[in-house]
Structure formats: C-alpha cells, structure tokens
Scaffold this motif. Structure first.
Motif, mmCIF file in Angstrom:
data_model
loop_
_atom_site.group_PDB
_atom_site.id
_atom_site.type_symbol
_atom_site.label_atom_id
_atom_site.label_comp_id
_atom_site.label_asym_id
_atom_site.label_seq_id
_atom_site.Cartn_x
_atom_site.Cartn_y
_atom_site.Cartn_z
ATOM 1 N N ASN A 183 0.760 -0.931 -0.415
ATOM 2 C CA ASN A 183 -0.294 -0.063 0.035
ATOM 3 C C ASN A 183 0.847 0.962 0.178
ATOM 4 N N ASN A 184 2.722 1.196 -0.706
ATOM 5 C CA ASN A 184 3.355 2.278 -0.385
ATOM 6 C C ASN A 184 4.245 2.015 -1.110
ATOM 7 N N ARG A 185 3.288 1.577 -3.022
ATOM 8 C CA ARG A 185 4.227 1.275 -3.589
ATOM 9 C C ARG A 185 4.596 3.237 -3.874
ATOM 10 N N ARG A 186 3.993 4.403 -3.787
ATOM 11 C CA ARG A 186 4.396 5.773 -4.252
ATOM 12 C C ARG A 186 6.204 6.166 -3.001
ATOM 13 N N ASN A 187 6.366 5.417 -3.087
ATOM 14 C CA ASN A 187 7.545 6.428 -1.835
ATOM 15 C C ASN A 187 8.154 5.887 -2.055
ATOM 16 N N VAL A 188 9.134 5.671 -2.884
ATOM 17 C CA VAL A 188 10.445 4.914 -4.121
ATOM 18 C C VAL A 188 11.343 4.256 -3.484
ATOM 19 N N TRP A 189 12.009 4.884 -2.384
ATOM 20 C CA TRP A 189 12.757 4.602 -0.813
ATOM 21 C C TRP A 189 12.081 3.572 0.187
ATOM 22 N N PHE A 190 10.920 3.235 0.188
ATOM 23 C CA PHE A 190 10.240 2.642 1.097
ATOM 24 C C PHE A 190 10.779 0.874 1.362
ATOM 25 N N ALA A 191 11.131 0.844 -0.259
ATOM 26 C CA ALA A 191 11.795 -1.249 -0.128
ATOM 27 C C ALA A 191 12.979 -1.041 0.917
ATOM 28 N N GLU A 192 13.674 -0.026 -0.009
ATOM 29 C CA GLU A 192 15.514 0.547 0.877
ATOM 30 C C GLU A 192 14.787 0.203 2.575
ATOM 31 N N PHE A 193 13.811 1.323 2.901
ATOM 32 C CA PHE A 193 13.540 1.047 4.102
ATOM 33 C C PHE A 193 13.379 0.125 5.282
ATOM 34 N N TRP A 194 12.336 -0.791 3.925
ATOM 35 C CA TRP A 194 11.953 -1.908 4.759
ATOM 36 C C TRP A 194 13.062 -3.053 5.076
ATOM 37 N N GLU A 195 14.092 -3.059 3.977
ATOM 38 C CA GLU A 195 15.212 -3.744 4.051
ATOM 39 C C GLU A 195 16.379 -3.333 4.936
ATOM 40 N N GLU A 196 16.091 -2.217 5.315
ATOM 41 C CA GLU A 196 16.433 -1.730 6.405
ATOM 42 C C GLU A 196 16.336 -1.905 7.575
ATOM 43 N N ASN A 197 15.305 -1.565 7.310
ATOM 44 C CA ASN A 197 14.283 -1.835 9.558
ATOM 45 C C ASN A 197 14.359 -3.612 9.678
ATOM 46 N N VAL A 199 15.783 -6.425 8.499
ATOM 47 C CA VAL A 199 17.164 -6.387 8.083
ATOM 48 C C VAL A 199 17.082 -7.751 7.222
ATOM 49 N N CYS A 200 16.300 -7.275 6.110
ATOM 50 C CA CYS A 200 15.857 -8.835 5.141
ATOM 51 C C CYS A 200 16.391 -7.954 3.577
ATOM 52 N N LYS A 201 15.989 -9.421 2.339
ATOM 53 C CA LYS A 201 16.405 -9.361 1.117
ATOM 54 C C LYS A 201 15.360 -9.540 0.763
ATOM 55 N N LEU A 202 14.965 -8.325 -0.588
ATOM 56 C CA LEU A 202 13.867 -8.418 -1.671
ATOM 57 C C LEU A 202 14.346 -8.805 -2.277
ATOM 58 N N GLY A 203 13.627 -10.234 -2.955
ATOM 59 C CA GLY A 203 14.414 -10.462 -4.325
ATOM 60 C C GLY A 203 15.720 -10.882 -4.631
ATOM 61 N N MET A 204 15.791 -10.647 -6.344
ATOM 62 C CA MET A 204 17.141 -10.447 -6.404
ATOM 63 C C MET A 204 17.654 -9.095 -6.735
ATOM 64 N N HIS A 205 16.851 -7.998 -6.560
ATOM 65 C CA HIS A 205 16.992 -6.745 -7.011
ATOM 66 C C HIS A 205 17.436 -5.966 -5.223
ATOM 67 N N GLY A 206 16.796 -7.025 -4.556
ATOM 68 C CA GLY A 206 17.629 -6.725 -2.719
ATOM 69 C C GLY A 206 19.300 -5.312 -3.232
ATOM 70 N N LYS A 207 18.308 -4.644 -2.053
ATOM 71 C CA LYS A 207 19.367 -3.189 -1.310
ATOM 72 C C LYS A 207 20.792 -3.945 -0.442
ATOM 73 N N ARG A 208 20.356 -5.325 -0.254
ATOM 74 C CA ARG A 208 21.488 -5.814 1.093
ATOM 75 C C ARG A 208 21.630 -6.892 0.655
ATOM 76 N N PRO A 209 22.962 -6.661 -0.604
ATOM 77 C CA PRO A 209 23.410 -8.354 -0.422
ATOM 78 C C PRO A 209 23.735 -9.585 0.042
ATOM 79 N N GLY A 210 23.592 -10.243 0.121
ATOM 80 C CA GLY A 210 24.093 -10.915 1.418
ATOM 81 C C GLY A 210 23.336 -11.444 2.962
ATOM 82 N N SER A 211 22.106 -11.071 2.875
ATOM 83 C CA SER A 211 21.177 -10.740 3.893
ATOM 84 C C SER A 211 20.859 -12.399 3.732
ATOM 85 N N PRO A 212 20.842 -13.012 5.261
ATOM 86 C CA PRO A 212 20.141 -14.078 6.242
ATOM 87 C C PRO A 212 19.168 -14.835 5.224
ATOM 88 N N LYS A 213 17.705 -13.880 4.993
ATOM 89 C CA LYS A 213 16.585 -14.225 5.509
ATOM 90 C C LYS A 213 16.050 -13.119 4.351
#
Length: 740
Positions: A183-197, A199-213
């Motif tokens: 529900n928050n696709r309009r915020n282009v930085w929200f996906a990056e925040f999600w990974e940081e918050n 501590v996980c990785k979103l698919g093949m194009h995630g910003k956190r390579p090597g994340s354990p989950k």
C-alpha cells in the motif's frame, strides 16, 4: 522571491530579514536556543564555561550566538572556544578533551555539535578517565537521542540537553505502522527502508546482498521491528499546514466563491503569499500555536532534559523543565552522579568570604583573587575596601565600621589603686600634722617652726596629695578645671614656702657677715607676702590658660590605635597636652631648683639655729624624684599603656614630693610634741647679735680650716666666741621665732 517554510533549519543567520526575507520556519532559531542554554547555565550558578562546536554553519553559528548573548548579559565568561574539524585526524578528540582540561575550573561545556561528534567527544573523555569531570550542556542536535550515549552512559550522566518542544503525533504512528509494501508503492525509498528495518532482502534486486533471510512482505512496522517516531514529524506537518493555511486565506481573498485557482492566482506574487504566511495563526499537530514573527521565526519553546541513571542502573532522559521566553527549571529533579542532587560548580573563582574584596583578573571578569580588607579597612563593596573614619574601627567581619570603645583610668585599675593608696595615707598624715600644729599652736616648737609659713607649706603638701583624685576621676569640664588649677598649685605652695624660708635664712646670715642690723622683709607678714606673690604667678598663668583655651574633654584615638583594630581604644582625656603640663609644672620646678640652690648655700648654717639642713635634704630628695619622673613620663609617650603609666607616674611623684617634705620637716616635730613634751620648752633666745657672731665665726672657720686641724680651729674659735661675749647684759630684739 519564492516563500519557503522550513521544518528543521535553526541557523541564526536565517533570521536576517534583509538577506532571507522570504524564509520562514516552524522551529525556533538557535539564538533562542542559545538564550535558553545561557539561562540554564545562569540558573546553575556557573560563570566559567567552555564551548565546543562542530565545524560548519550549525555549530559555529550556535556557539557564536551563545558567546554574543553571554557577553551582552554579562555574568558568564568563556574559558575556551574549541572547534571540531569536519574531517578530524586520529587522536583529534583526545587533544580536544585534554585542551578542555587546561581550564579545569570550567567544567561546564556548551556543545553545538552533530550527533557523531558528540559520541566521539564522550568516548575520548571516557578514554582519558574524565568520567564525572565535565558538565555537558547539549543543543537540540543532542536532544534526547540515544545513539550519542550508547555504551557511554556514565560519562554522559548529568548532561543537560535541549530540544524544541514537540509531541508525538498519534495519527502519524497509526498511519506509518499501517504502511506495507503493497500500500505504499508511491514512495520509491520505502523498499530500501523495509530491508533496513527488518534486516532482510527483497528478491534478486534487493539492496542488501548477502542478507541471511528474505523479506516476506508480511512484516509489520512496530511489531517485527523497533519503532520510534521521528522527532521532526510534528514540525513537518506544521510547515505543510502553515503553507496550506496561507494558500487558503489567499484563495479566499482573491478568489471569493470561485472553486480552484482563479485567474488572479494564476501567477502568484511571492510577496503577497509571504504576507499571508506571516499572518498565519493556528494550533499545530501537537496542540501548540503556530505563528511567525516579522523575521519569519517561530516562537522559542524548548523542553529541557537531563540524562540520568537511576538506582537500577537504567539510563534515561528526564524532563527537568522547559523554556518559553524564560526558563522554568525544576531544581529538585536534577541529579548529577548516581543519587547525588548537590549542585556541582563551574566557576573560575570561588566567592570571596565576608570582609574580602575581589581583585578581578584583567580581561576575565569572572576570575578574581580575594584580598582581605586589612587593618582599619572594611569591605565597602564587592570590589573595594575603604578606610574606616578615624573614630571607628572595622567590625569582626570587616563588613562595616563600629565606634572604637572609649576608655578612661578606672578606680579599680592597679595603676590607680597605688596612687590613691599613697594619697590617702598622705592626706591622713598631713591632716594629723595640721591638727597637731593647730592644737599646740603656741608651743615653742610650733612657734620656732614659723607657724604662718608652716601652714602654707602644709597646705601645699595637702594639695599635692589631693590632686591624685581629679587626675584619676573621669574627665569632664569640672574635673579638667580642677586638674588645671591644682596640678601645679600644690608644688607651687610648697616650693614657694620653702624658697621663702631658705632665702630668709640666707639673707640673715649674709647680712650678719656685713653688719649687725637685721635685713629687711624677715617678719612673718613679709614672708607671707613674698610667698603669696610667688604663688600668684602660678595662679595668673592658670587664669591666662583658662581664658586662652577653656577646659574641655576630647577622645584621643591615636594613643591606643594599635595595628590590630580589635585592640584599638579611644582614651577620654582632658585637653592638657604635654607642653601644657610642662608649663604648669615648670614654674613649680623652677621654684624647686631655686630653693635647692639656696639650700646648698645655707648648708653650713649650724642646725641649732634653724631647719636649713632638713630643708636641704628635702630639696635634694625632691630633685631626685623629679629627675626620675621626666624620663619615665616622656619615655612612655609611644607606649600603649601611656595613659596609665603617665598618670600613675605624675601622681606618685607629686605624692612622694609631698611625703618627703612632710617626713623630713614635720614628722620629727610632731614626734617631739606628742611623745617627748618635756623637750617642747623655750630655749635660750638668740639675738641678731648672736647670729652675727655665729656668721662671723663660720666665715673664719672656713678660712682657717685649710691651715690647722679641725679640732684646734674649732676650739680656738669657740674660746674666741666666749671671750667676745660682754659681761654686761644688753637688751636685743629677739629673733627666736624667725631664726630657728
């Protein structure tokens, strides 16, 4: 000319309406913050502080504002102003901490630094074992943040920080916690925040390579992660609403009844919009008023925190007050070291004790040396000592002056008891002699002593004793008058009478060497006239003294003005100076010396003819007494006991002089009158012819003494005397009462 509303810019220079006239902000400028921090320092009674700023606009402007306000208000001095470089070298923070330690009394450190610099300064203080030394006062960049104090709780304990007053917006919390990837696709930085918050990785194009989950997308903010509302949310909302209110008011004014933008708002005039922004007034998201002043600044409202560690070793920021144009601080809520509520000091110099003045260090008004107001000085103000008036001395604390105690010679003083005792004995003895002479007034011994002159002499002796009492009595006009009159009068009576007697004897025997006629002025009446003529000179001098300088009292504060003011005393005195005393006694001493000269001249007169020898011994002794008096009296002029010594010396000398005259001239006669009345009978009358013969024989004796042994000369002269007496009886005028 585009109006702007900031939610975070606090730099003081943005208040310059000549340069940034289209700039407004819903947060207060750092100048308010600097004023609030200065008020905190003042409330803590700290007057000597250091400043520490991160290089850059925020830190340098904040410190500059603090220094400027402190200089204008006074009372707070800056020990050091240090700057943290943008790119500090290794060991830079250790150097900064050690430099702060160069002024150890400036424990309070005013910090306008960014979050990372604050953390590294605290770490350097911890590393150099300075935990508990510094008193940190942090700006809103420190605020109530946890990151600068993590694992440095002890070194940060007691830090006072400031933060613009704000409140958590519950509606924002509900909104933000409900945000998800879907529900928050309009915020282009929200996906990056999600990974940081999470501590996980979103698919093949995630910003956190090597994340354990991998992120599931079902995570929830605040449930699966730590969440704390950003402190500036309130101000962001207020800034947006301020612009909205301004546009709304502008639309209502320019486009009355017209939906949407009307032609008049097609090209908005920046100045016109700015006027509507500055006129905004509404309650913001935290319920606090949102307004702007003429410079576009929001009102200064700050919460004041202190970082405290409670009894269970849990650290937290505790609200201890607030600032809204003035400081409101709960002093009882302050805590410095664990459980300690006593206020630490950050002062250059400790307050001076009472009776001490501040000697300010040049150029540093908060630093001073304390100097005691010594001697007769008192603390007139915080910075000056002044000399007390001459008749006063400083009190025990040297904060004011008090009258110097006034003293006088007391009757119970040992310096008074001895003179009084001698005087009383002398008065009793003199009274006894006078009474005896009056009772046996017509007996041969009394008559042979020369009754008239004896009473004059006894009067002088009595006055010499009686002067002790006015000399010791508390000075007033009457007592001072008596002192002037009787001080030299007793000696004058005595010496005038003795001088008249010795002069009479000398003239009789000198006349006897030349002729058989009696010298003039040897009758009792003549002797009294001569005596009172001599006494009248003394009385005339006293009358002139009275006319020229009427008697009065004064307090002599110089006699006992000791180095220690506590021992200073004012002496109540009669206005009789040493010179006046010399003049008063000088005439009597002149009579005494003259009398002594005549006593020496008549020392060869046979003692069967009169009392020349007792008079001589009296005068010799009296001269010795007064020769001893002079060095004692004038040699103690600088002594603290001057009043006591001089008064006692003078009165005892007068009494001793009188005692010598009384003892040598009258006690033998009284002894005969009372205990050997058989000797108090008429003796053979000697005519002036006999006196002439004795005088002639005495002269011959002195001429032949060098030629023959004493016995032969005396025998020859005695035989000559007997041979020269005519066999027939001749009548002569009797000089019994005059020559004996």
């Amino acid at each position: 000319m585009i109006p702007q509303i900031s939610y975070a810019s606090t730099a003081p220079e943005l208040s310059d309406n000549t340069r940034y006239d289209f700039f407004s902000r819903v947060v207060p400028p750092d100048s308010y913050q600097a004023q609030a921090m200065l008020d905190i320092v003042t409330a803590m009674s700290w007057n000597y502080v250091s400043t520490l700023a991160s290089e850059g606009n925020y830190g340098e402007s904040g410190v500059e504002a603090f220094v400027q306000i402190s200089r204008e208000s006074g009372g707070v001095c800056i020990a050091q102003s240090l700057k943290i470089p943008r790119e500090p070298r290794q060991g830079e923070f250790d150097k900064i901490v050690l430099r702060l330690l160069e002024t150890p009394n400036a424990r309070a450190v005013i910090m306008f630094a960014n979050e990372d610099d604050i953390r590294r300064v605290l770490d350097a203080a911890k590393r150099n074992n300075l935990t508990g030394h510094f008193l940190w006062v942090g700006s809103d960049s420190w605020g109530s943040k946890i990151s600068p104090v993590v694992q440095q709780e002890r070194v940060a304990e007691g830090a006072i920080t400031i933060l613009p007053k704000r409140a958590s917006v519950d509606a924002f919390d509900r909104y933000f916690k409900s945000r998800s990837l879907s529900n928050n696709r309009r915020n282009v930085w929200f996906a990056e925040f999600w990974e940081e918050n999470f501590v996980c990785k979103l698919g093949m194009h995630g910003k956190r390579p090597g994340s354990p989950k991998k992120c599931t997308g079902l995570e929830k903010v605040g449930r699966d992660s730590t969440y704390e509302q950003e402190g500036k949310v309130q101000f962001v909302m207020d800034a947006v609403y301020a612009m909205a209110h301004a546009l709304h008011h502008m639309h209502r004014e320019l486009c009355t009844g017209y939906p949407g933008l009307c032609p008049r708002m097609a090209n908005i005039d920046g100045k016109e919009l700015l006027a509507h922004i500055r006129a905004v007034g509404f309650n913001g998201s935290a319920g606090t008023p949102v307004t702007f002043n003429e410079n576009g600044d929001a009102p200064g409202r700050y919460d004041i925190f202190q970082y405290q560690i409670n009894n269970v070793s849990t650290a937290e920021y505790k609200v201890i007050g607030h600032w809204t144009n003035q400081l409101h601080l709960n002093m009882e809520a302050l805590q410095w070291t664990t459980g300690d509520s006593s206020l630490p000091a950050s002062v250059c110099s400790l307050p001076c004790r009472t009776g001490e003045r501040k000697k300010v260090v040049k150029g540093v008004p908060c630093c001073w040396h304390c100097e005691r107001c010594e001697g007769y000085h008192f603390q007139a103000s915080e910075f000056t000592c002044e000399l007390c008036p001459y008749e006063k001395r400083p009190d025990q604390n040297h904060t004011g002056c008090q009258p110097i105690p006034i003293i006088k010679l007391e009757w119970h003083s040992p310096w008074a008891l001895l003179p009084v005792f001698i005087s009383i004995l002398g008065i009793i003895a003199t009274t006894f002699v006078i009474v005896t002479f009056v009772r046996y007034n017509d007996t041969p011994i009394v008559r042979a002593s020369g009754r008239e002159m004896s009473y004059v002499l006894l009067t002088g002796i009595f006055l010499c004793y009686i002067i002790t009492f006015p000399m010791i009595a508390a000075p007033d006009v009457v007592v001072c008058s008596f002192r002037r009159i009787f001080l030299g009068l007793g000696m004058c009576f005595s010496n005038a009478a003795l001088l008249t007697k010795t002069n009479r004897i000398h003239r009789i025997f000198e006349q006897g060497k030349k002729a058989v006629t009696a010298p003039r002025f040897i009758s009792p009446a003549s002797q009294l006239a001569i005596t009172f003529s001599l006494i009248s000179v003394q009385l005339l001098g006293v009358l002139v003294w009275f006319a020229a300088d009427p008697p009065h009292t004064f307090v002599d504060y110089g006699e006992q003005r000791t180095q220690d003011p506590g021992n200073a005393r004012g002496v109540l005195k009669c206005d009789i100076s040493d010179l006046s005393l010399i003049c008063s006694l000088g005439y009597s001493i002149l009579l005494m010396v003259t009398c002594t000269v005549y006593a020496i001249k008549t020392r060869g007169v046979p003692e069967t003819f009169n009392e020349a020898k007792p008079i001589g011994f009296t005068m010799y002794t009296t001269c010795i007494i007064w020769l001893a008096f002079i060095p004692i009296f004038f040699g103690t002029a600088q002594s603290a006991e001057r009043m006591y010594i001089q008064t006692a010396t003078l009165t005892v000398s007068l009494s001793l002089s009188a005692s010598v005259s009384l003892g040598m001239l009258y006690m033998p006669k009284v002894y005969i009158i009372i205990f050997h009345p058989e000797q108090n009978v008429p003796k053979r009358k000697r005519s002036f012819k006999a006196i002439v013969t004795v005088a002639t024989m005495t002269s011959k004796l002195s001429q032949l003494a060098a030629e023959r042994p004493n016995g032969e000369v005396k025998t020859e002269l005695c035989e000559g005397v007997e041979a020269s007496v005519p066999p027939t009886k001749t009548t002569y005028v009797s000089y019994t009462n005059h020559a004996m």
